[in-house]
Design an enzyme around this catalytic site. Structure first.
Site, PDB file in Angstrom:
ATOM      1  N   LYS A   1       0.695  -1.214   0.340  1.00  0.00           N
ATOM      2  CA  LYS A   1      -0.156  -0.047  -0.023  1.00  0.00           C
ATOM      3  C   LYS A   1       0.686   0.942  -0.017  1.00  0.00           C
ATOM      4  CE  LYS A   1      -4.763   0.529   1.311  1.00  0.00           C
ATOM      5  NZ  LYS A   1      -5.521   0.080   2.330  1.00  0.00           N
TER       6      LYS A   1
ATOM      7  N   GLU B   1     -20.335  -6.318   8.114  1.00  0.00           N
ATOM      8  CA  GLU B   1     -20.839  -5.658   9.374  1.00  0.00           C
ATOM      9  C   GLU B   1     -22.562  -6.921   9.401  1.00  0.00           C
ATOM     10  OE1 GLU B   1     -19.918  -4.852   6.325  1.00  0.00           O
ATOM     11  OE2 GLU B   1     -18.587  -2.704   6.974  1.00  0.00           O
TER      12      GLU B   1
ATOM     13  N   ARG C   1     -25.517  -3.287   5.415  1.00  0.00           N
ATOM     14  CA  ARG C   1     -25.561  -4.010   4.935  1.00  0.00           C
ATOM     15  C   ARG C   1     -25.813  -5.222   6.013  1.00  0.00           C
ATOM     16  NH1 ARG C   1     -20.208  -5.558   1.531  1.00  0.00           N
ATOM     17  NH2 ARG C   1     -21.122  -5.240   0.235  1.00  0.00           N
TER      18      ARG C   1
HETATM   19  C1  LIG Z   1     -19.023  -2.763   3.319  1.00  0.00           C
HETATM   20  C2  LIG Z   1     -17.863  -1.788   3.839  1.00  0.00           C
HETATM   21  N1  LIG Z   1     -17.258  -1.347   4.811  1.00  0.00           N
HETATM   22  C3  LIG Z   1     -16.553  -0.784   5.168  1.00  0.00           C
HETATM   23  C4  LIG Z   1     -15.757  -0.422   3.984  1.00  0.00           C
HETATM   24  C5  LIG Z   1     -14.953   1.109   4.321  1.00  0.00           C
HETATM   25  N2  LIG Z   1     -13.682   0.481   3.896  1.00  0.00           N
HETATM   26  C6  LIG Z   1     -12.697   1.764   2.007  1.00  0.00           C
HETATM   27  S1  LIG Z   1     -11.652   0.663   1.881  1.00  0.00           S
HETATM   28  C7  LIG Z   1     -11.494  -0.674   3.828  1.00  0.00           C
HETATM   29  C8  LIG Z   1     -10.059  -1.596   3.329  1.00  0.00           C
HETATM   30  C9  LIG Z   1      -9.964  -2.359   2.415  1.00  0.00           C
HETATM   31  O1  LIG Z   1      -9.288  -3.004   2.007  1.00  0.00           O
HETATM   32  P1  LIG Z   1      -8.950  -3.809   0.502  1.00  0.00           P
HETATM   33  O2  LIG Z   1      -9.893  -4.495   0.173  1.00  0.00           O
HETATM   34  O3  LIG Z   1      -7.783  -4.643   0.958  1.00  0.00           O
HETATM   35  O4  LIG Z   1      -8.136  -3.255   0.046  1.00  0.00           O
HETATM   36  P2  LIG Z   1      -7.052  -2.118  -0.053  1.00  0.00           P
HETATM   37  O5  LIG Z   1      -7.539  -0.550   0.382  1.00  0.00           O
HETATM   38  O6  LIG Z   1      -5.959  -2.632   1.319  1.00  0.00           O
HETATM   39  O7  LIG Z   1      -6.660  -2.031  -1.179  1.00  0.00           O
HETATM   40  C10 LIG Z   1     -12.595  -0.780   3.895  1.00  0.00           C
HETATM   41  C11 LIG Z   1     -12.507  -1.503   5.115  1.00  0.00           C
HETATM   42  C12 LIG Z   1     -16.915  -0.325   2.826  1.00  0.00           C
HETATM   43  N3  LIG Z   1     -15.846   0.578   1.877  1.00  0.00           N
HETATM   44  N4  LIG Z   1     -18.098  -1.445   2.407  1.00  0.00           N
END
Ligand SMILES: Cc1ncc(C[n+]2csc(CCOP(=O)(O)OP(=O)(O)O)c2C)c(N)n1
Length: 630
Positions: free
Chosen positions: A282, A367, A395
């Protein structure tokens, strides 16, 4: 050196590039992403980490005929830049500009759009299944992060994909981070795969060797199969993906185009489902983002040279006030436990975690599970508080009804980002929760007018016998002193702030302050406008409302929430059911998805600014008085 990026309108323009040319393109993409996000904020870390992966996908896949589906869409800035949106890129997340996520109306290369995690595999599998039925021949790939892979939905899709066995590539973009460091057994498992780089090679070598042994049927064939199986389990105990029916390729260095491209090519050609496990970092290429990935997940503007955030100092945010209040309460009561679904930073529960690590749970992007987990904790005698953004609580709707409310369990939902949210736009607006929560028996819903009342409501919610949702908005509070003792407000009571014969504004949340401004404006013109701070959406303080109704000509309800099924609807239902007979008008948000842009802009556009409301109030008061019979 001449810019390569400037020559790219679509991926077609670089499909003939050499690896060094692609590397130059990657470098320019990083610089552009940094320059823009430093000015206006955005999803820096995820997008910097996915640059090579994005290039490799568009290099190998014949997009947009082939479908590349990104989960969430926050990592897709490079994708936007190479699919015809370079010139508008500086407008990302701003009013009228490009969305911070993918948008089908922006480009035919956006095969899918979202904002919530974990939807990509289901969407992509739907496309793959449609392709098969329609006898089409395009290829489908989905890119999902290790964080999003903690979402239950993702596993529901893997379950079906392993069963259908159709051609589809699942690219697991593993940077071991969600927003915060990823947690849980799935994350641990990916780490095991990642740290066993010999696995694939050893396994392939032994399998190739055994395949070369001439086999004369029956028992010998079975023995060879058993040896293969044993090798598989000896090197690493099982590979979940292979056992679910996928071909597993990995782990692959997601920044090394030399390895990524050939592996992607063979994954694309494989006649069945593939999991391609790609390791990325990242924030790759920008030291501050590599070193502080949590802060650089979605920062506001920052200074590129130092990596310092350009923060306007202001009063503490509502999330911070919530978290501090919860910690205060948790010092007094050992039964309080806190839950987040992968948002320790956003909800500010990281503070709770630092104080009570044993009483804090990060369940991953889950969630649905979080709500039912809270039900279990409550059933066993604890007081769980699930801090969740309004948009992500959507959700968990069935779990809220079926597992929490049906059992009338004392779970507190701390509903953060309730209202408009600004830059994240349509998929993230917190403007539906009143409507979906107030229909559920046993649920109580409250929202204070400011951070003082938030503190009071959080404290009081911890003594309720059943489920409670306490809503609060995104961003900073009003800067009220948090040192003052909390007013003792009886549960369920609204506040009649001003009496007003001509009209009474009945508002919820910070709209109460807008109502007071409207009142002051109209008072200057001689109108008597009342203001009620409802505080409770369910149950409504009907005794207060009945009393107010006796003193005023009409009600105007104010909310930063969808009008359909919202706070005003609750009051209109009561007015009708109770036969009060007072004229009522509802002001709130229309039945449309509201895009990204400043909250104030949309409040004004939808007639919810003090100025617009004052105009509407005057014209209604005039209408009401002209219809009064002499
Ligand atoms: C249902 C839901 N819960 C929480 C989020 C908030 N959120 C946005 S990005 C993220 C992290 C995603 O991690 P990953 O899939 O590993 O992608 P990265 O950002 O590390 O590339 C979260 C928790 C979301 N978008 N959707």
């Amino acid at each position: 050196m001449a810019s390569v990026l400037e020559r790219i309108q679509t991926p077609h323009d670089f499909r003939h590039f050499t690896i060094p040319q692609l590397e130059q393109l990657a470098q320019e993409l990083r610089e552009t992403i940094l320059r823009t996000t430093a000015r206006s904020g955005g999803h820096v870390g995820a997008s910097l980490g996915a640059v090579e992966l994005t290039l490799a996908l568009h290099y190998v896949y014949d997009t947009p005929t082939d479908k590349v589906v990104f989960d969430i869409g926050h990592q897709a800035y490079a994708h936007k830049l190479i699919t015809g949106r370079r010139e508008q890129f500086a407008t990302i997340r701003q009013l009228g500009g490009l969305s911070g996520f993918l948008k089908r109306r922006e480009s035919p290369f956006d095969a899918w759009e979202g904002g919530h995690a974990g939807t990509s595999l289901s969407g992509a599998l739907g496309m793959a299944a449609a392709r098969d039925l329609q006898r089409a021949s395009y290829q489908v790939a989905a890119v999902i992060g290790d964080g999003a892979l903690t979402a239950g939905m993702a596993w529901e899709a893997l379950n079906q994909l392993g069963h259908l066995k159709t051609r589809m590539v699942v690219v697991v973009n593993d940077n071991s981070m969600s927003i915060a460091p990823n947690v849980g057994a799935v994350s641990r498992y990916l780490t095991e795969l990642r740290t066993a780089p010999g696995y694939v090679r050893v396994k392939q070598e032994v399998e190739a060797l055994l395949d070369s042994v001439p086999v004369f049927g029956g028992p010998l064939k079975r023995t060879v199969e058993r040896i293969k199986d044993a090798v598989h389990h000896a090197v690493i105990p099982g590979n979940v993906f292979e056992e679910l029916g996928f071909k597993y390729y990995g782990p692959i260095d997601g920044h090394d185009l030399d390895s990524l491209i050939p592996v992607l090519r063979s994954a694309r050609e494989f006649d069945g489902p593939v999991v391609l496990h790609v390791i990325t970092q990242k924030g790759k290429g920008y030291r501050p983002a590599e070193e502080r990935p949590v802060q650089f997940h979605g920062p506001g503007p920052f200074e590129i040279s130092s990596g310092q955030m350009i923060k306007k100092s202001g009063p503490p945010s509502y999330s911070q006030v919530f978290s501090e209040t919860l910690v205060e309460a948790a010092r007094e009561r050992r039964d309080i436990v806190a839950i987040t679904a992968a948002m320790p930073d956003g909800t500010k529960l990281d503070y709770f975690q630092s104080q009570f690590p044993d009483r804090y749970f990060d369940v991953g992007i889950a969630e649905q599970h979080a709500a039912t987990f809270a039900a279990g904790l409550a059933m066993a005698g604890l007081r769980p508080v699930f801090a969740v953004y309004s948009t992500f609580l959507q959700r968990a709707y069935d779990q809220v009804i079926h597992d929490v409310c049906h059992h009338n369990l004392p779970v507190v939902f701390a509903v953060d980002r309730a209202g408009l949210v600004g830059g994240d736009g349509a998929t993230h607006q917190g403007v539906y929760d009143i409507a979906f929560l107030r229909t559920v028996p046993n649920m109580e819903i409250a929202m204070g007018k400011d951070e003082q009342e938030l503190r009071q409501l959080i404290r009081a919610s911890l003594d309720r016998p059943g489920p409670v949702a306490v809503r609060y908005p995104r961003g900073a509070g009003r800067g009220l002193s948090l040192e003052e003792p909390l007013p003792d407000v009886p549960w369920g009571r609204g506040e009649w702030i001003h009496q007003g014969r001509d009209l009474t504004l009945v508002a919820i949340g910070p709209m109460v302050y807008v109502a007071m401004e409207v009142r002051d404006r109209l008072a200057a013109d001689g109108y008597e406008v009342g203001v009620v701070n409802a505080r409770f959406i369910k149950p409504l303080d009907v005794n207060l409302l009945a009393e107010v109704a006796g003193s005023t000509q009409a009600f105007m309800t104010l909310e930063e929430h969808a009008l359909a099924g919202g706070f005003g609807s609750a009051i209109a239902e009561w007015v009708d059911d109770a036969g009060i007979g007072i004229p009522i008008r509802r002001e709130g948000l229309p039945d449309v998805f509201i895009d990204h842009g400043p909250t104030d802009y949309y409040l004004d556009m939808y007639g919810l600014s003090a100025e617009a409301l004052a105009r509407k109030a005057v014209s209604w008061i005039q209408e009401l008085s002209s219809s009064v019979k002499p």
